[in-house]
Design a protein around this motif. Structure first.
Motif, PDB file in Angstrom:
ATOM      1  N   ALA A 205     -37.408  -2.943 -54.886  1.00 19.20           N
ATOM      2  CA  ALA A 205     -37.668  -1.622 -55.232  1.00 19.20           C
ATOM      3  C   ALA A 205     -38.183  -0.766 -53.970  1.00 19.20           C
ATOM      4  O   ALA A 205     -38.136   0.569 -53.780  1.00 19.20           O
ATOM      5  CB  ALA A 205     -38.420  -1.253 -56.249  1.00 19.20           C
TER       6      ALA A 205
ATOM      7  N   ASN B  81     -34.556  -0.187 -62.380  1.00 22.29           N
ATOM      8  CA  ASN B  81     -33.189  -0.313 -61.681  1.00 22.29           C
ATOM      9  C   ASN B  81     -32.348  -1.224 -62.619  1.00 22.29           C
ATOM     10  O   ASN B  81     -31.208  -1.402 -62.279  1.00 22.29           O
ATOM     11  CB  ASN B  81     -33.667  -1.266 -60.224  1.00 22.29           C
ATOM     12  CG  ASN B  81     -34.392  -0.297 -59.432  1.00 22.29           C
ATOM     13  OD1 ASN B  81     -33.720   0.601 -58.723  1.00 22.29           O
ATOM     14  ND2 ASN B  81     -35.371  -0.414 -59.067  1.00 22.29           N
ATOM     15  N   TRP B  83     -31.686  -4.146 -62.611  1.00 24.51           N
ATOM     16  CA  TRP B  83     -30.872  -4.981 -61.637  1.00 24.51           C
ATOM     17  C   TRP B  83     -29.789  -5.949 -62.152  1.00 24.51           C
ATOM     18  O   TRP B  83     -30.166  -6.655 -63.095  1.00 24.51           O
ATOM     19  CB  TRP B  83     -31.708  -5.872 -60.800  1.00 24.51           C
ATOM     20  CG  TRP B  83     -33.126  -5.432 -60.209  1.00 24.51           C
ATOM     21  CD1 TRP B  83     -34.279  -5.481 -60.683  1.00 24.51           C
ATOM     22  CD2 TRP B  83     -32.991  -4.506 -58.936  1.00 24.51           C
ATOM     23  NE1 TRP B  83     -35.050  -4.653 -59.837  1.00 24.51           N
ATOM     24  CE2 TRP B  83     -34.381  -4.209 -58.595  1.00 24.51           C
ATOM     25  CE3 TRP B  83     -31.929  -4.134 -58.075  1.00 24.51           C
ATOM     26  CZ2 TRP B  83     -34.938  -3.313 -57.771  1.00 24.51           C
ATOM     27  CZ3 TRP B  83     -32.476  -3.628 -56.911  1.00 24.51           C
ATOM     28  CH2 TRP B  83     -33.711  -3.055 -56.890  1.00 24.51           C
TER      29      TRP B  83
END
Lengths: 208, 208
Positions: A205, B81, B83
């Motif tokens: 990140a 995020n 991921w």
């Protein structure tokens, strides 16, 4: 002195031990903190600071005496005890750990495997026969098992822990995703595999 | 500020995140640092110190606001995020990780599994079909895979890493017992499962 070593340093000692073990096998007598750091991706300053906290093992401008330092770190980690350990729960994770070579490098002896699943009991993993959990207490006493690794589902983790508390096991390494507690003088390490992935996320990140 | 957070603190953030997640599900609005510490076996002082390093989330004499703090920690860890990750090597360890629930709790998405073994390719683990390593590069691009977990034998680890470097993967979490390096801006976490056992040994050796 014992209490002055930080958790973070203790966490790095096994890496130091293994690196020194490889260096020793490579025939190295002395390793510089630069080379040591390069092999581990840790700064030489960090290594010097960690090692300085429990004695003098280097020679300024030369490096560390490989065997001497390896033995000292092994001694600090208590590896000369050559602990006997067992794995309780031989699903995928338990089986993976039963085959993990680094435990042997560190001097640990896997002496027993346990499971509740009758279709698994009697099978052999890494040369060791899986036994039923009903014989755990007697096998722990008989084989002088000091450490147990718990790799059972959450629903069974507390039962297994209770059994281990009743037995003569001294330490538990718990992989079940539940925080287990044990009475003193037993000791437990609750493992959390999600830390590695979170740490990776933290760094990714910040690379944007 | 970003660079002031120590590795040790980063290592505790996922534990804080998960504890707050559970507290939130339990309907708690506020958690005291005492209760927080009790749930984690970490001293309230340590928790206050860790959390103070990236902002003000507590109310003196009251506690921490659960959702606010959880979101902030998730944000620091980059969990928003979500991921996409893949596992390369679906032996015992790879299969165990493919079934590990905590990754989902943290917002990670397992989207692909790869293996070289033809008898494994085509099988399904946790609802995901195992694919051959020959299609890795195109699947990584297609499925926007940002993180790869390596759980292959040492002998295959470098080949797999080279393939991942050529692909668009950004981060690697390596479980093969070999230190792998990647060029920047990629990031790698080399996992060492023997640290937990060594840490246990360290403590047991001191309990005598």
């Amino acid at each position: 002195m014992k209490n002055e070593i930080s958790q973070a340093t203790i966490g790095r000692l096994p890496l130091y031990f293994r690196t020194l073990n490889f260096a020793e096998k490579d025939g190295m007598d002395i390793i510089s903190s630069d080379e040591f750091g390069r092999r581990l991706d840790i700064t030489p300053e960090q290594i010097r600071k960690d090692l300085a906290s429990f004695g003098q093992f280097g020679k300024k401008g030369v490096g560390y005496y490989v065997s001497e330092l390896k033995n000292r770190i092994g001694n600090i980690l208590g590896l000369e005890n050559h602990w006997n350990f067992a794995i309780v729960g031989v699903g995928h994770l338990g089986s993976a750990l039963a085959n993990y070579k680094n435990f042997i490098t560190l001097g640990f002896n896997l002496v027993a495997l346990f499971d509740t699943d009758k279709s698994v009991v009697g099978t052999t993993i890494n040369g060791i026969k899986v036994q039923g959990i009903d014989v755990l207490k007697e096998v722990v006493a008989e084989r002088k098992i000091q450490i147990a690794i718990i790799t059972v589902p959450v629903s069974e983790a507390q039962n297994v822990t209770d059994l281990l508390i009743e037995s003569e096991v001294r330490g538990i390494w718990n992989f079940s995703p539940i925080k287990l507690s044990v009475p003193k003088p037993m000791y437990i390490v609750n493992e959390d595999l999600s830390i590695g992935l979170s740490s990776l996320s933290y760094h990714l990140a910040r690379l944007d």
